[in-house]
Design a protein around this motif. Structure first.
Motif, PDB file in Angstrom:
ATOM      1  N   TYR A   1      -3.454   0.731  -9.168  1.00 49.85           N
ATOM      2  CA  TYR A   1      -2.436   0.512  -8.146  1.00 49.85           C
ATOM      3  C   TYR A   1      -3.000  -0.541  -7.203  1.00 49.85           C
ATOM      4  CZ  TYR A   1      -0.689   4.854 -10.050  1.00 49.85           C
ATOM      5  OH  TYR A   1      -0.231   5.815 -10.892  1.00 49.85           O
TER       6      TYR A   1
ATOM      7  N   PHE B   1      -2.774  -3.984  -4.456  1.00 45.48           N
ATOM      8  CA  PHE B   1      -2.114  -4.414  -3.228  1.00 45.48           C
ATOM      9  C   PHE B   1      -2.681  -5.758  -2.770  1.00 45.48           C
ATOM     10  CE2 PHE B   1      -0.306  -0.211  -2.318  1.00 45.48           C
ATOM     11  CZ  PHE B   1      -1.138   0.598  -3.073  1.00 45.48           C
TER      12      PHE B   1
ATOM     13  N   LYS C   1       2.786  -5.005  -3.673  1.00 46.56           N
ATOM     14  CA  LYS C   1       2.002  -4.033  -4.424  1.00 46.56           C
ATOM     15  C   LYS C   1       2.488  -3.969  -5.862  1.00 46.56           C
ATOM     16  CE  LYS C   1       4.990  -0.147  -3.160  1.00 46.56           C
ATOM     17  NZ  LYS C   1       5.083   1.143  -2.413  1.00 46.56           N
TER      18      LYS C   1
ATOM     19  N   ILE D   1       2.588  -1.056  -8.759  1.00 50.08           N
ATOM     20  CA  ILE D   1       2.357   0.345  -9.123  1.00 50.08           C
ATOM     21  C   ILE D   1       2.615   0.534 -10.616  1.00 50.08           C
ATOM     22  CG2 ILE D   1       3.028   2.733  -8.694  1.00 50.08           C
ATOM     23  CD1 ILE D   1       1.608   1.427  -6.351  1.00 50.08           C
TER      24      ILE D   1
ATOM     25  N   ASP E   1      -6.052   1.016  -5.089  1.00 49.32           N
ATOM     26  CA  ASP E   1      -5.978   2.392  -4.637  1.00 49.32           C
ATOM     27  C   ASP E   1      -7.120   3.196  -5.238  1.00 49.32           C
ATOM     28  OD1 ASP E   1      -3.319   4.089  -3.457  1.00 49.32           O
ATOM     29  OD2 ASP E   1      -4.961   5.225  -4.375  1.00 49.32           O
TER      30      ASP E   1
ATOM     31  N   GLY F   1      -7.899   7.029  -4.921  1.00 48.18           N
ATOM     32  CA  GLY F   1      -7.678   8.372  -4.399  1.00 48.18           C
ATOM     33  C   GLY F   1      -7.019   8.300  -3.043  1.00 48.18           C
TER      34      GLY F   1
END
Lengths: 112, 111
Positions: free
Chosen positions: B32, B34, B49, B51, B94, B96
């Motif tokens: 993920y 960004f 972003k 995803i 990303d 966690g």
């Protein structure tokens, strides 16, 4: 809409003095909250994060501490500042995993 | 462990020319990703972003980024650079509850 407030914008403090930086978020509940430090206008160092009231995780051992006394309030503190604590401190929030974070405007701390 | 690399410290481009700011990542599982931009003495602003879904992601201010799984890259692009795009750009993955940020790339758009 959600907003994040961080203050003060600039701070000059003598070595050995205490520190308290505050960050509040509006328009959301139970956000993940973060404190970062940015040195020399480059990389970000994660200092603390919190996934709930009273829950603080520290990423690096240091002269600083954090607290989350309310759901949308995150405070960065120090009992005695060091010269090496100087830097640009950023607060951020996000709604959970796999979502973008939103940052406050930052606090420029100079320890003299 | 998750990591992000931005191989260029500085990118210079002439106004009106296309720009690319590079990012490569190393993650376990689905990434993920960004992009953020930072203007002097300001906080980071979210740009876009990735995803899941379309590999080409469109974001704010005319920026877009292309996710390339085979090359583990997520390069930021803009067809025509503006002087006002000059800033510090961060790629992040990303991890966690947290993000792992790259070291940042300073973009200078020359008039």
């Amino acid at each position: 809409s959600q907003t994040i407030h961080q203050w003060p914008a600039t701070l000059v403090q003598p070595v050995g003095s205490p520190l308290s930086l505050e960050c509040t978020v509006e328009g959301t509940s139970n956000p993940n909250l973060y404190w970062y430090r940015q040195a020399a206008g480059r990389g970000l160092q994660l200092l603390f994060y919190s996934v709930g009231i009273g829950q603080i995780s520290s990423e690096v051992p240091q002269n600083l501490s954090a607290s989350r006394p309310q759901d949308r309030q995150f405070i960065l503190s120090s009992k005695k500042l060091l010269l090496s604590d100087s830097g640009f401190y950023l607060c951020a929030w996000r709604d959970g995993m796999n979502t973008e974070a939103f940052f406050g405007q930052g606090t420029r701390l100079t320890v003299v | 462990a998750q990591s992000v690399a931005q191989p260029e410290d500085q990118v210079n481009v002439a106004e009106g020319n296309p720009l690319t700011v590079k990012c490569t990542y190393s993650v376990s599982g689905n990434p993920y990703l960004f992009w953020y931009v930072q203007y002097p003495n300001r906080g980071l602003q979210f740009l876009l972003k990735y995803i899941t879904g379309d590999n080409l992601v469109k974001g704010s201010y005319g920026f877009e980024a292309e996710f390339n799984k085979s090359q583990t890259s997520f390069h930021l692009k803009k067809p025509s650079a503006l002087v006002s795009d000059s800033a510090l750009y961060f790629c992040a993955v990303d991890h966690g509850q947290n993000f792992v940020f790259g070291p940042g790339t300073r973009l200078s758009v020359l008039p």
